[in-house]
Write a protein that holds these residues in place. Structure first.
Motif, PDB file in Angstrom:
ATOM      1  N   THR A  44      18.809  -7.584   0.258  1.00 34.75           N
ATOM      2  CA  THR A  44      18.228  -6.387  -0.352  1.00 34.75           C
ATOM      3  C   THR A  44      17.229  -6.766  -1.435  1.00 34.75           C
ATOM      4  O   THR A  44      16.141  -6.173  -1.542  1.00 34.75           O
ATOM      5  CB  THR A  44      19.341  -5.506  -0.939  1.00 34.75           C
ATOM      6  OG1 THR A  44      20.250  -5.143   0.102  1.00 34.75           O
ATOM      7  CG2 THR A  44      18.768  -4.250  -1.567  1.00 34.75           C
ATOM      8  N   GLU A  45      17.597  -7.762  -2.240  1.00 35.00           N
ATOM      9  CA  GLU A  45      16.673  -8.202  -3.285  1.00 35.00           C
ATOM     10  C   GLU A  45      15.386  -8.758  -2.676  1.00 35.00           C
ATOM     11  O   GLU A  45      14.279  -8.475  -3.158  1.00 35.00           O
ATOM     12  CB  GLU A  45      17.350  -9.269  -4.149  1.00 35.00           C
ATOM     13  CG  GLU A  45      18.536  -8.742  -4.957  1.00 35.00           C
ATOM     14  CD  GLU A  45      19.231  -9.856  -5.727  1.00 35.00           C
ATOM     15  OE1 GLU A  45      18.852 -11.032  -5.520  1.00 35.00           O
ATOM     16  OE2 GLU A  45      20.146  -9.550  -6.526  1.00 35.00           O
ATOM     17  N   VAL A  46      15.542  -9.559  -1.589  1.00 29.79           N
ATOM     18  CA  VAL A  46      14.359 -10.112  -0.929  1.00 29.79           C
ATOM     19  C   VAL A  46      13.495  -8.997  -0.340  1.00 29.79           C
ATOM     20  O   VAL A  46      12.258  -9.021  -0.435  1.00 29.79           O
ATOM     21  CB  VAL A  46      14.778 -11.118   0.163  1.00 29.79           C
ATOM     22  CG1 VAL A  46      13.573 -11.546   0.986  1.00 29.79           C
ATOM     23  CG2 VAL A  46      15.448 -12.333  -0.471  1.00 29.79           C
ATOM     24  N   ASN A  47      14.151  -7.987   0.274  1.00 32.44           N
ATOM     25  CA  ASN A  47      13.401  -6.877   0.859  1.00 32.44           C
ATOM     26  C   ASN A  47      12.630  -6.112  -0.207  1.00 32.44           C
ATOM     27  O   ASN A  47      11.476  -5.698   0.007  1.00 32.44           O
ATOM     28  CB  ASN A  47      14.345  -5.928   1.594  1.00 32.44           C
ATOM     29  CG  ASN A  47      14.818  -6.497   2.915  1.00 32.44           C
ATOM     30  OD1 ASN A  47      14.167  -7.371   3.485  1.00 32.44           O
ATOM     31  ND2 ASN A  47      15.945  -6.022   3.411  1.00 32.44           N
ATOM     32  N   GLU A  48      13.271  -5.900  -1.338  1.00 26.35           N
ATOM     33  CA  GLU A  48      12.577  -5.202  -2.422  1.00 26.35           C
ATOM     34  C   GLU A  48      11.360  -5.999  -2.886  1.00 26.35           C
ATOM     35  O   GLU A  48      10.293  -5.431  -3.148  1.00 26.35           O
ATOM     36  CB  GLU A  48      13.538  -4.960  -3.579  1.00 26.35           C
ATOM     37  CG  GLU A  48      14.641  -3.952  -3.257  1.00 26.35           C
ATOM     38  CD  GLU A  48      15.640  -3.810  -4.403  1.00 26.35           C
ATOM     39  OE1 GLU A  48      15.522  -4.607  -5.378  1.00 26.35           O
ATOM     40  OE2 GLU A  48      16.503  -2.927  -4.319  1.00 26.35           O
ATOM     41  N   MET A  49      11.530  -7.333  -2.982  1.00 24.23           N
ATOM     42  CA  MET A  49      10.407  -8.158  -3.390  1.00 24.23           C
ATOM     43  C   MET A  49       9.290  -8.108  -2.341  1.00 24.23           C
ATOM     44  O   MET A  49       8.099  -8.003  -2.684  1.00 24.23           O
ATOM     45  CB  MET A  49      10.889  -9.600  -3.586  1.00 24.23           C
ATOM     46  CG  MET A  49       9.788 -10.564  -4.035  1.00 24.23           C
ATOM     47  SD  MET A  49      10.412 -12.236  -4.270  1.00 24.23           S
ATOM     48  CE  MET A  49      10.890 -12.628  -2.594  1.00 24.23           C
ATOM     49  N   LEU A  50       9.684  -8.152  -1.036  1.00 21.75           N
ATOM     50  CA  LEU A  50       8.681  -8.093   0.019  1.00 21.75           C
ATOM     51  C   LEU A  50       7.971  -6.739   0.042  1.00 21.75           C
ATOM     52  O   LEU A  50       6.760  -6.662   0.258  1.00 21.75           O
ATOM     53  CB  LEU A  50       9.336  -8.364   1.375  1.00 21.75           C
ATOM     54  CG  LEU A  50       9.807  -9.796   1.619  1.00 21.75           C
ATOM     55  CD1 LEU A  50      10.526  -9.893   2.957  1.00 21.75           C
ATOM     56  CD2 LEU A  50       8.640 -10.777   1.578  1.00 21.75           C
ATOM     57  N   GLU A  51       8.738  -5.673  -0.165  1.00 24.16           N
ATOM     58  CA  GLU A  51       8.122  -4.352  -0.203  1.00 24.16           C
ATOM     59  C   GLU A  51       7.102  -4.257  -1.325  1.00 24.16           C
ATOM     60  O   GLU A  51       6.035  -3.645  -1.177  1.00 24.16           O
ATOM     61  CB  GLU A  51       9.192  -3.276  -0.353  1.00 24.16           C
ATOM     62  CG  GLU A  51      10.041  -3.076   0.895  1.00 24.16           C
ATOM     63  CD  GLU A  51      11.142  -2.053   0.676  1.00 24.16           C
ATOM     64  OE1 GLU A  51      11.224  -1.512  -0.450  1.00 24.16           O
ATOM     65  OE2 GLU A  51      11.906  -1.801   1.621  1.00 24.16           O
ATOM     66  N   GLN A  52       7.442  -4.862  -2.480  1.00 23.56           N
ATOM     67  CA  GLN A  52       6.508  -4.860  -3.594  1.00 23.56           C
ATOM     68  C   GLN A  52       5.227  -5.608  -3.224  1.00 23.56           C
ATOM     69  O   GLN A  52       4.109  -5.152  -3.509  1.00 23.56           O
ATOM     70  CB  GLN A  52       7.169  -5.497  -4.827  1.00 23.56           C
ATOM     71  CG  GLN A  52       6.291  -5.550  -6.057  1.00 23.56           C
ATOM     72  CD  GLN A  52       5.930  -4.163  -6.563  1.00 23.56           C
ATOM     73  OE1 GLN A  52       6.696  -3.218  -6.361  1.00 23.56           O
ATOM     74  NE2 GLN A  52       4.778  -4.033  -7.200  1.00 23.56           N
ATOM     75  N   GLU A 103       1.424  -4.173  -2.805  1.00 19.82           N
ATOM     76  CA  GLU A 103       0.265  -4.744  -3.489  1.00 19.82           C
ATOM     77  C   GLU A 103      -0.845  -5.081  -2.495  1.00 19.82           C
ATOM     78  O   GLU A 103      -2.023  -4.786  -2.736  1.00 19.82           O
ATOM     79  CB  GLU A 103       0.691  -6.006  -4.244  1.00 19.82           C
ATOM     80  CG  GLU A 103       1.644  -5.731  -5.416  1.00 19.82           C
ATOM     81  CD  GLU A 103       2.165  -7.014  -6.034  1.00 19.82           C
ATOM     82  OE1 GLU A 103       1.817  -8.091  -5.505  1.00 19.82           O
ATOM     83  OE2 GLU A 103       2.913  -6.947  -7.035  1.00 19.82           O
ATOM     84  N   ARG A 104      -0.449  -5.694  -1.361  1.00 21.64           N
ATOM     85  CA  ARG A 104      -1.461  -6.034  -0.361  1.00 21.64           C
ATOM     86  C   ARG A 104      -2.095  -4.772   0.238  1.00 21.64           C
ATOM     87  O   ARG A 104      -3.296  -4.747   0.537  1.00 21.64           O
ATOM     88  CB  ARG A 104      -0.843  -6.883   0.759  1.00 21.64           C
ATOM     89  CG  ARG A 104      -0.301  -8.220   0.306  1.00 21.64           C
ATOM     90  CD  ARG A 104      -1.404  -9.125  -0.236  1.00 21.64           C
ATOM     91  NE  ARG A 104      -0.905 -10.430  -0.583  1.00 21.64           N
ATOM     92  CZ  ARG A 104      -0.405 -10.747  -1.776  1.00 21.64           C
ATOM     93  NH1 ARG A 104      -0.349  -9.816  -2.731  1.00 21.64           N
ATOM     94  NH2 ARG A 104       0.044 -11.966  -2.020  1.00 21.64           N
ATOM     95  N   THR A 105      -1.277  -3.723   0.401  1.00 18.90           N
ATOM     96  CA  THR A 105      -1.811  -2.474   0.943  1.00 18.90           C
ATOM     97  C   THR A 105      -2.837  -1.867   0.005  1.00 18.90           C
ATOM     98  O   THR A 105      -3.894  -1.385   0.431  1.00 18.90           O
ATOM     99  CB  THR A 105      -0.666  -1.477   1.186  1.00 18.90           C
ATOM    100  OG1 THR A 105       0.277  -2.056   2.088  1.00 18.90           O
ATOM    101  CG2 THR A 105      -1.193  -0.189   1.793  1.00 18.90           C
ATOM    102  N   LEU A 106      -2.518  -1.895  -1.295  1.00 14.43           N
ATOM    103  CA  LEU A 106      -3.476  -1.368  -2.269  1.00 14.43           C
ATOM    104  C   LEU A 106      -4.760  -2.184  -2.253  1.00 14.43           C
ATOM    105  O   LEU A 106      -5.866  -1.635  -2.341  1.00 14.43           O
ATOM    106  CB  LEU A 106      -2.845  -1.368  -3.668  1.00 14.43           C
ATOM    107  CG  LEU A 106      -1.672  -0.396  -3.864  1.00 14.43           C
ATOM    108  CD1 LEU A 106      -1.057  -0.581  -5.242  1.00 14.43           C
ATOM    109  CD2 LEU A 106      -2.128   1.048  -3.672  1.00 14.43           C
ATOM    110  N   GLU A 107      -4.596  -3.525  -2.147  1.00 15.69           N
ATOM    111  CA  GLU A 107      -5.791  -4.370  -2.077  1.00 15.69           C
ATOM    112  C   GLU A 107      -6.609  -4.041  -0.826  1.00 15.69           C
ATOM    113  O   GLU A 107      -7.843  -3.985  -0.875  1.00 15.69           O
ATOM    114  CB  GLU A 107      -5.382  -5.843  -2.064  1.00 15.69           C
ATOM    115  CG  GLU A 107      -4.758  -6.326  -3.376  1.00 15.69           C
ATOM    116  CD  GLU A 107      -4.260  -7.762  -3.259  1.00 15.69           C
ATOM    117  OE1 GLU A 107      -4.431  -8.342  -2.158  1.00 15.69           O
ATOM    118  OE2 GLU A 107      -3.707  -8.285  -4.242  1.00 15.69           O
TER     119      GLU A 107
END
Length: 738
Positions: A342-350, A354-358
């Motif tokens: 879950t922690e890894v998924n949250e980090m990946l989602e973040q 960020e990449r989506t905004l870029e």
């Protein structure tokens, strides 16, 4: 009546005939003239006798043939009856009950063993009995042991339902604990063969074997429980412990003194409450009520915590005899892994966010750059056209005053070069307009002859200069389009056909298909190879640059492709090297039940997609293109389910158990189903869904297949505006449905 007696000898008959002949001759020679009539009558009588003899012979031959046919029929009947007796004798030797029903479920024959165990039904088993009648008589037999709680009518109805199955096999109990196995087999002509086999000995032997194995199975069950990784407890209908393994004591921290045969579940639960903690307090009461319930219990699952850091998963299930069991598994490692995941998924989602905004920033910058380029091209084209027009006027005025032939030739070439430059700027301006998001079209009903008539005079001059035959067939259809842009489209197509055709003819006509009118431009030019058919729509792209007559700028087809895409008119191409080409544009006919098409292009980001929350299935076997389309669609707010082929797409839909809002399918998916075949399979499973086929194949067969299925066809390279219009239409449909 015969002139001679057939009973006389042959010599006597000849003597009479000679005497008759002499008398007749004498009568003819010496008799009066009126005797000729009598002779004629005699002659007719003789002829009639000959014909009677011929008919008699024919009748005798016919009677002989009839006797032979009757004899053959009798032999055939004897052979049929012998075959029937042989078949009856054969089925009588079968050790099982045998019956044959024809395709109309009517009894043809059966042996004496059929239904022998239902003695009160045997007298009714005669050829001609319907299958339903046979079932009804067996169901009312006093020798049939019906299952508990089942009436004879219910048994008969269930038996008739079994009869509709392709394979039928079941056991029937009768008499004093005797069993018959009934099976049905279908014949080639749709009939049914029913076999009844006595399996009483087999069933009794199985019972004996089960009794022998009961003790052995008990020992095996205990050994199996001891080898399980989970802890297991089994309780009887009185909630008393009857079986367990050592693992349960270790996991629940229960001593051997508490785990004994007949131990009470309630006492064990009290111990668990002291040593362990329920993750949710309500689980304790729920578990207690579940164990105290009567009858067959449903499954139950919850978690316990021991020593603050050990997590135990408990799963309980009822048993048919009223008892129940529950198992206990140490899931500490799984819960810790899930927490870290879950922690890894949250980090990946973040990171994804960020990449989506870029990506959105980059897309916005690209759109701004494209808009800036379009504005520049429009402004530059407008500013350049004025001096070019003035230069052409100056050149024309010089040509009128120049008498030298060499100077006039130079001026003609100069004017031609200026005209080419003007055409190039006009084309660039058209492309710039067509790529602009703010372009609006004048969509209205237009008679096709209003487009064809002005072009005919203009194009016939160009065709005549090259020695070509140009035929433009009038059409009385009225279509819905922008007349100015559609005139430019047809003009470019005809001019392109004339430019690349060295000999032969160019034909322009309209073909009506359902609610659409398809403008077709045929030529007898060199044709276009399949691998080049996508490239010809690119700017400044010309395939044949050797012929001097082909002085095009390479922008005509690019303008046609963009105008048709913006107007929503499908553009098609058929071509074969050495035979010629055909460009096709389909337009909706006014008043026909044609599907509505968007006629103007909105902003680069289609409006309403994010609010609609669409889910789309994308099937594309090329990974890079699949990823590029996914990024574009997700930037519009469309959730994408990706698959690389038809099989994985169907498996994915089955696993997710959801129905997407739209389908975007590549046509060529490698081995297996094509895109259109996948669309049919998904329609069979989920119903009809909005669909677009993506393909570089520009063949007529694919266009006709998509038209027959009433689905969109998007040519590669995929135009993002056309793709946006497709999802915008889907979004409007979804929002309207809500």
């Amino acid at each position: 009546m015969s002139l001679i007696n057939p009973a006389d000898s042959l010599e006597r008959q000849n003597e009479k005939l000679l005497r008759i002949a002499e008398a007749l001759m004498e009568h003819v020679e010496h008799g009066p003239a009126q005797s000729g009539e009598a002779y004629a009558q005699f002659e007719r009588a003789a002829l009639l006798e000959k014909r009677v003899r011929e008919r008699t012979l024919e009748l005798e031959r016919t009677l002989d043939l009839l006797h032979e046919s009757n004899a053959q029929l009798a032999r055939a009947n004897d052979e049929t009856e012998a075959a029937r007796r042989n078949l009856a004798d054969a089925i009588e030797t079968v050790s099982e009950g045998f019956a044959l029903f024809d395709g109309d479920d009517v009894l043809v024959m059966c042996n004496s063993r059929f239904c022998r165990d239902f003695r009160d039904t045997v007298r009714d088993l005669r050829p001609g009995l319907a299958f339903a009648g046979y079932v009804e008589r067996v169901s009312r037999s006093r020798y049939l042991a019906l299952p508990e709680g089942i009436s004879s009518e219910a048994w008969a109805a269930d038996r008739m339902r079994k009869h509709t199955d392709r394979r039928v096999l079941f056991n029937v109990r009768h008499g004093q604990d005797r069993w018959l196995q009934v099976s049905e087999h279908r014949t080639a002509n749709g009939g049914t063969v029913v076999l009844q086999t006595d399996v009483t000995d087999i069933i009794r032997l199985e019972r004996q074997e089960r009794l022998k194995l009961k003790d052995k199975q008990t020992r095996m069950i205990r050994a199996t429980l001891d080898h399980l990784d989970q802890g297991v407890c089994i309780f009887d209908e009185n909630a008393r412990l009857v079986a367990w393994n050592e693992k349960i004591g270790t996991l629940l921290n229960l001593t051997a003194r508490r785990l004994h045969l007949g131990a009470s579940f309630a006492r064990l639960l009290e111990r668990l409450e002291q040593e362990l903690t329920f993750t949710y307090s309500s689980d304790r009461d729920c578990f207690r009520r579940w164990a105290a319930a009567e009858g067959l219990r449903g499954p139950i699952s919850f978690e316990l915590t021991r020593d603050t850091n050990v997590v135990l998963q408990v799963f309980g299930r009822g048993m048919p005899d009223g008892g129940f069991l529950f198992s206990c598994t140490d899931v500490t490692a799984e819960r810790e892994a899930a927490r870290r995941l879950t922690e890894v998924n949250e980090m990946l989602e973040q990171r994804v966010m960020e990449r989506t905004l870029e990506l959105e920033d980059a897309l916005s910058a690209a759109e701004r750059a494209n808009a800036s380029k379009s504005r520049f091209v429009a402004a530059a084209s407008h500013d350049l056209l004025q001096p070019l027009s003035a230069a052409k006027l100056f050149v024309s005025s010089l040509a009128d005053r120049c008498g030298n032939a060499a100077d006039r030739a130079v001026l003609d070439k100069t004017e031609s070069a200026l005209t080419s430059a003007e055409q190039l700027i006009d084309a660039l301006l058209d492309i710039s307009k067509l790529e602009s998001d703010g372009l609006n079209f004048d969509i209205r009903p237009v008679a096709l002859r209003e487009i064809f008539a002005p072009l005919r005079d203009e194009m016939e001059v160009l065709a005549a200069r090259k020695g070509l035959s140009l035929r433009m067939i009038d059409s009385g259809l009225t279509v819905e389009t922008d007349p100015a842009y559609m005139r430019r489209v047809v003009q470019n197509l005809v001019a392109n056909a004339i430019r690349y055709t060295e000999a032969g003819r160019v034909v322009v006509g309209v073909r009506r298909q359902a609610g659409t009118a398809r403008i077709e431009v045929w030529d007898t030019g060199p044709g276009i190879a399949e691998e080049d058919q996508s490239a010809i729509f690119e700017e400044f792209r010309r395939l044949d640059t050797r012929a001097s007559s082909n002085d095009g700028l390479g922008l005509g087809l690019a303008i046609v492709e963009r105008a048709c895409a913006r107007l929503g008119h499908p553009l098609g191409l058929w071509s074969e090297p050495g035979r010629g080409s055909c460009f096709m544009v389909s337009l909706p006919v006014v008043g026909a039940a044609a599907p509505a098409r968007p006629v103007s292009l909105g902003p680069a980001r289609p409006v309403g997609l994010a609010q609609a929350g669409l889910i789309a299935l994308l099937v594309e076997n090329e990974p890079q293109l699949r990823r590029a389309i996914t990024v574009l669609m997700e930037s519009w707010g469309v959730s994408v389910i990706e698959a690389e082929d038809a099989e994985s797409a169907l498996d994915l839909l089955a696993d997710l158990e959801l129905t997407p809002d739209a389908l975007l399918l590549d046509y060529q998916l490698g081995p297996g189903m094509t895109g259109t075949e996948l669309f049919r399979e998904i329609t069979t499973r989920l119903g009809r869904l909005p669909c677009a086929i993506v393909s570089a194949d520009r063949s007529e067969a694919l266009r006709e297949a998509c038209a027959a299925l009433e689905i969109e066809l998007l040519s590669k390279p995929v135009d993002r505006h056309r793709l946006g219009r497709f999802f915008d239409a889907v979004a409007r449909g979804v929002l309207a449905a809500e």
